[in-house]
Design an enzyme around this catalytic site. Structure first.
Site, PDB file in Angstrom:
ATOM      1  N   CYS A  24       0.834  -1.212   0.000  1.00 35.44           N
ATOM      2  CA  CYS A  24       0.000   0.000   0.000  1.00 35.44           C
ATOM      3  C   CYS A  24       0.861   1.251   0.000  1.00 35.44           C
ATOM      4  O   CYS A  24       0.517   2.262  -0.618  1.00 35.44           O
ATOM      5  CB  CYS A  24      -0.920  -0.002   1.226  1.00 35.44           C
ATOM      6  SG  CYS A  24      -1.878  -1.522   1.395  1.00 35.44           S
TER       7      CYS A  24
HETATM    8  C1  BEZ Z   1       0.814  -5.183   1.886  1.00 38.41           C
HETATM    9  O1  BEZ Z   1       0.118  -4.406   1.227  1.00 38.41           O
HETATM   10  O2  BEZ Z   1       2.029  -5.160   1.789  1.00 38.41           O
HETATM   11  C2  BEZ Z   1       0.139  -6.134   2.849  1.00 38.41           C
HETATM   12  C3  BEZ Z   1      -1.231  -6.363   2.744  1.00 38.41           C
HETATM   13  C4  BEZ Z   1      -1.838  -7.229   3.634  1.00 38.41           C
HETATM   14  C5  BEZ Z   1      -1.095  -7.843   4.619  1.00 38.41           C
HETATM   15  C6  BEZ Z   1       0.259  -7.617   4.719  1.00 38.41           C
HETATM   16  C7  BEZ Z   1       0.884  -6.753   3.836  1.00 38.41           C
END
Ligand code: BEZ
Length: 188
Positions: free
Chosen positions: A75
């Site tokens: 993200c």
């Molecule tokens: C990420 O976007 O890196 C992520 C999403 C869900 C769980 C862990 C990491």
């Protein structure tokens, strides 16, 4: 307690979780194109600043994208920066606002927005209790062991005059591609 007893308890617990999730998905049908956006209060920067989704997106074209968590690698490195970088392109295509939603508290969303330079480009909206996520049927229970609670699937939508005009959801809830700004920009 015997090992057999512990095994029986574990199986019962798994069955109950299974029932809980299937009941949840039966009640919360996934949002679809043509639906009105649910009316939920989100929070921008602090708990005193409510943003009601039905009111804020009632007129014009807006983008709302959802992420599993503030500051998570995918993200922070890809999903949010893409919308910040592409905001002028999106504006040129008639988009009035781009909005990042996550099941996090408003202070965390504010800090993440500051860290990423989102001001004036992407609004950082906290779906504090997950009510918006859940009314859209976009809950992501699979990450709760990592992120602490049920979060939001990675998605992007175009809302036009309060109705969902486009909706891209990652089927696994976390993978990047269809909900990125580049994908949505091409579809506008
Ligand atoms: C990420 O976007 O890196 C992520 C999403 C869900 C769980 C862990 C990491």
């Amino acid at each position: 307690m015997s090992v057999a007893c512990l095994r029986v308890r574990a199986v019962c617990r798994a069955v109950n979780y299974g029932r809980y999730f299937s009941r949840t998905s039966a009640v919360n049908m996934s949002a679809k194109v043509g639906d009105s956006l649910p009316s939920v209060d989100l929070f921008e920067n602090d708990p005193g600043t409510k943003v009601n989704t039905a009111e804020a997106f009632a007129s014009g074209k807006h983008i709302i994208f959802g992420v599993p968590g503030a500051f998570t690698p995918g993200c922070s490195k890809t999903h949010l920066p893409g919308y910040i970088e592409d905001f002028s392109k999106l504006e040129a295509k008639g988009v009035k606002s781009a909005n990042c939603v996550s099941v996090n508290d408003p202070f965390v969303m504010q800090a993440w927005g500051e860290n990423q330079g989102a001001a004036g480009k992407v609004r950082m909206l906290a779906d504090t209790c997950g009510a918006f996520t859940s009314q859209l049927g976009l809950d992501l229970p699979a990450v709760q062991h990592v992120l602490g609670n049920v979060r939001c699937k990675r998605f992007a939508m175009v809302v036009n005059d309060g109705k969902i005009e486009k909706l891209n959801v990652k089927p696994d809830g976390t993978g990047l591609t269809c909900s990125l700004s580049t994908s949505l920009c091409d579809e506008l």
